[in-house]
Scaffold this motif. Structure first.
Motif, PDB file in Angstrom:
ATOM      1  N   ALA A  59       2.370 -25.084 -22.224  1.00  0.00           N
ATOM      2  CA  ALA A  59       2.705 -25.860 -23.418  1.00  0.00           C
ATOM      3  C   ALA A  59       2.914 -27.307 -22.991  1.00  0.00           C
ATOM      4  CB  ALA A  59       3.980 -25.316 -24.065  1.00  0.00           C
ATOM      5  N   VAL A  60       2.757 -28.247 -23.928  1.00  0.00           N
ATOM      6  CA  VAL A  60       2.972 -29.656 -23.602  1.00  0.00           C
ATOM      7  C   VAL A  60       4.381 -29.810 -23.034  1.00  0.00           C
ATOM      8  CG1 VAL A  60       3.169 -31.988 -24.545  1.00  0.00           C
ATOM      9  CG2 VAL A  60       1.321 -30.490 -25.307  1.00  0.00           C
ATOM     10  N   GLY A  61       4.461 -30.469 -21.889  1.00  0.00           N
ATOM     11  CA  GLY A  61       5.719 -30.635 -21.169  1.00  0.00           C
ATOM     12  C   GLY A  61       5.970 -29.533 -20.163  1.00  0.00           C
ATOM     13  N   GLY A  62       5.212 -28.443 -20.255  1.00  0.00           N
ATOM     14  CA  GLY A  62       5.377 -27.321 -19.333  1.00  0.00           C
ATOM     15  C   GLY A  62       4.753 -27.602 -17.982  1.00  0.00           C
ATOM     16  N   THR A  63       5.222 -26.888 -16.986  1.00  0.00           N
ATOM     17  CA  THR A  63       4.710 -27.025 -15.622  1.00  0.00           C
ATOM     18  C   THR A  63       4.018 -25.732 -15.225  1.00  0.00           C
ATOM     19  OG1 THR A  63       6.445 -28.581 -15.031  1.00  0.00           O
ATOM     20  CG2 THR A  63       5.343 -27.443 -13.210  1.00  0.00           C
ATOM     21  N   ILE A  64       2.845 -25.874 -14.634  1.00  0.00           N
ATOM     22  CA  ILE A  64       2.048 -24.756 -14.144  1.00  0.00           C
ATOM     23  C   ILE A  64       1.870 -24.940 -12.644  1.00  0.00           C
ATOM     24  CG2 ILE A  64      -0.171 -23.550 -14.287  1.00  0.00           C
ATOM     25  CD1 ILE A  64       1.342 -23.560 -16.943  1.00  0.00           C
ATOM     26  N   VAL A  65       2.084 -23.879 -11.884  1.00  0.00           N
ATOM     27  CA  VAL A  65       1.785 -23.889 -10.458  1.00  0.00           C
ATOM     28  C   VAL A  65       0.557 -23.004 -10.269  1.00  0.00           C
ATOM     29  CG1 VAL A  65       2.605 -23.321  -8.147  1.00  0.00           C
ATOM     30  CG2 VAL A  65       4.195 -24.267  -9.832  1.00  0.00           C
ATOM     31  N   LEU A  66      -0.470 -23.579  -9.642  1.00  0.00           N
ATOM     32  CA  LEU A  66      -1.730 -22.869  -9.427  1.00  0.00           C
ATOM     33  C   LEU A  66      -1.870 -22.463  -7.968  1.00  0.00           C
ATOM     34  CD1 LEU A  66      -4.209 -25.156 -11.395  1.00  0.00           C
ATOM     35  CD2 LEU A  66      -3.573 -22.817 -11.992  1.00  0.00           C
ATOM     36  N   ASP A  67      -2.178 -21.199  -7.751  1.00  0.00           N
ATOM     37  CA  ASP A  67      -2.552 -20.716  -6.430  1.00  0.00           C
ATOM     38  C   ASP A  67      -4.073 -20.768  -6.376  1.00  0.00           C
ATOM     39  OD1 ASP A  67      -3.247 -19.358  -4.156  1.00  0.00           O
ATOM     40  OD2 ASP A  67      -2.067 -17.567  -4.607  1.00  0.00           O
ATOM     41  N   LEU A  68      -4.611 -21.760  -5.676  1.00  0.00           N
ATOM     42  CA  LEU A  68      -6.057 -21.986  -5.591  1.00  0.00           C
ATOM     43  C   LEU A  68      -6.633 -21.497  -4.266  1.00  0.00           C
ATOM     44  CD1 LEU A  68      -6.189 -25.575  -7.135  1.00  0.00           C
ATOM     45  CD2 LEU A  68      -6.586 -23.392  -8.279  1.00  0.00           C
ATOM     46  N   SER A  69      -5.948 -20.560  -3.635  1.00  0.00           N
ATOM     47  CA  SER A  69      -6.378 -20.051  -2.330  1.00  0.00           C
ATOM     48  C   SER A  69      -6.444 -21.165  -1.299  1.00  0.00           C
ATOM     49  CB  SER A  69      -7.734 -19.344  -2.428  1.00  0.00           C
ATOM     50  OG  SER A  69      -7.619 -18.190  -3.210  1.00  0.00           O
ATOM     51  N   GLN A  70      -5.464 -22.055  -1.360  1.00  0.00           N
ATOM     52  CA  GLN A  70      -5.348 -23.144  -0.409  1.00  0.00           C
ATOM     53  C   GLN A  70      -3.989 -23.023   0.267  1.00  0.00           C
ATOM     54  OE1 GLN A  70      -5.887 -26.388  -3.129  1.00  0.00           O
ATOM     55  NE2 GLN A  70      -8.103 -26.310  -2.977  1.00  0.00           N
ATOM     56  N   PRO A  71      -3.787 -23.682   1.374  1.00  0.00           N
ATOM     57  CA  PRO A  71      -2.515 -23.557   2.090  1.00  0.00           C
ATOM     58  C   PRO A  71      -1.295 -23.988   1.275  1.00  0.00           C
ATOM     59  CG  PRO A  71      -4.154 -24.550   3.506  1.00  0.00           C
ATOM     60  CD  PRO A  71      -4.756 -24.477   2.132  1.00  0.00           C
ATOM     61  N   ARG A  72      -1.481 -24.887   0.322  1.00  0.00           N
ATOM     62  CA  ARG A  72      -0.368 -25.371  -0.489  1.00  0.00           C
ATOM     63  C   ARG A  72      -0.684 -25.167  -1.964  1.00  0.00           C
ATOM     64  NH1 ARG A  72      -0.491 -30.858   2.878  1.00  0.00           N
ATOM     65  NH2 ARG A  72       0.422 -30.071   4.788  1.00  0.00           N
ATOM     66  N   PRO A  73       0.334 -24.988  -2.792  1.00  0.00           N
ATOM     67  CA  PRO A  73       0.070 -24.835  -4.226  1.00  0.00           C
ATOM     68  C   PRO A  73      -0.252 -26.174  -4.884  1.00  0.00           C
ATOM     69  CG  PRO A  73       2.418 -24.792  -3.821  1.00  0.00           C
ATOM     70  CD  PRO A  73       1.747 -24.845  -2.470  1.00  0.00           C
ATOM     71  N   THR A  74      -0.872 -26.089  -6.045  1.00  0.00           N
ATOM     72  CA  THR A  74      -1.130 -27.254  -6.876  1.00  0.00           C
ATOM     73  C   THR A  74      -0.215 -27.160  -8.084  1.00  0.00           C
ATOM     74  OG1 THR A  74      -3.412 -27.447  -6.146  1.00  0.00           O
ATOM     75  CG2 THR A  74      -2.874 -28.444  -8.260  1.00  0.00           C
ATOM     76  N   THR A  75       0.501 -28.239  -8.380  1.00  0.00           N
ATOM     77  CA  THR A  75       1.436 -28.252  -9.499  1.00  0.00           C
ATOM     78  C   THR A  75       0.917 -29.196 -10.571  1.00  0.00           C
ATOM     79  OG1 THR A  75       3.260 -27.843  -7.972  1.00  0.00           O
ATOM     80  CG2 THR A  75       3.835 -28.660 -10.162  1.00  0.00           C
ATOM     81  N   CYS A  76       0.908 -28.716 -11.804  1.00  0.00           N
ATOM     82  CA  CYS A  76       0.423 -29.491 -12.936  1.00  0.00           C
ATOM     83  C   CYS A  76       1.464 -29.496 -14.039  1.00  0.00           C
ATOM     84  CB  CYS A  76      -0.849 -28.860 -13.513  1.00  0.00           C
ATOM     85  SG  CYS A  76      -2.155 -28.570 -12.332  1.00  0.00           S
ATOM     86  N   LYS A  77       1.626 -30.639 -14.669  1.00  0.00           N
ATOM     87  CA  LYS A  77       2.461 -30.728 -15.867  1.00  0.00           C
ATOM     88  C   LYS A  77       1.522 -31.043 -17.026  1.00  0.00           C
ATOM     89  CE  LYS A  77       6.439 -32.904 -17.972  1.00  0.00           C
ATOM     90  NZ  LYS A  77       7.530 -33.849 -17.830  1.00  0.00           N
TER      91      LYS A  77
END
Length: 168
Positions: A59-77
């Motif tokens: 949702a707008v303002g929400g945070t998503i953490v993506l596991d992209l099969s990489q050593p570190r996660p990707t975080t998106c707002k």
């Protein structure tokens, strides 16, 4: 791996100079209705089938953490969301700086025109690198939409190895 991408078309990637920053813009016509393409980007049950496993609030303002099969996660707002045509998020891989990604979709006959722009790259080389990563993602999306199985036995270990070397 070459066989998997054999049917792929160009993403029409271009680098854009915004004066103090760069972006990478990719364009692609996909042979799927806009609602299906939108769901591929925003449905937490569909996203793992072609990009990565999400956790968080869609949702707008929400945070998503993506596991992209990489050593570190990707975080998106999620900054903006206008279904089914516009999604804008921040993008942060591990401890690297934050940038923004904007997805724009438009109906195109029985298909969809996708434009994805990754903003706030500090150099042309950085924009070129993020664009290359998005090209792989868009090829994977296109193959998913065409009903092809993901080459997980090949792609993800190779990506892990490459990202481990780059991110060190």
């Amino acid at each position: 791996m070459d066989e998997y991408f054999r049917g792929s078309k160009s993403t029409g990637r271009e680098l854009r100079d915004h004066g103090s920053a760069w972006s990478s813009l990719l364009r692609r016509r996909l042979g799927a209705p806009i609602e299906r393409v939108w769901a591929a980007w925003t449905d937490p049950e569909v996203l793992p089938k072609w990009l990565g496993k999400p956790t968080g609030t869609f949702a707008v303002g929400g945070t998503i953490v993506l596991d992209l099969s990489q050593p570190r996660p990707t975080t998106c707002k999620i900054v903006a969301c206008e279904a089914p045509t516009l999604l804008r998020t921040t993008w942060r891989y591990g401890d690297f700086g934050e940038s923004e990604v904007e997805l724009r979709l438009a109906r195109d006959g029985d298909g969809t025109t996708l434009e994805l722009e990754h903003f706030a790259c500090s150099t042309a080389d950085e924009a070129r690198g993020t664009g290359g990563g998005w090209e792989v993602a868009i090829h994977s999306l296109d193959n998913f939409l065409r009903g092809l199985p993901p080459p997980s036995d090949i792609t993800f270990p190779a990506m892990d190895h490459a990202w481990s070397r780059v991110a060190g």
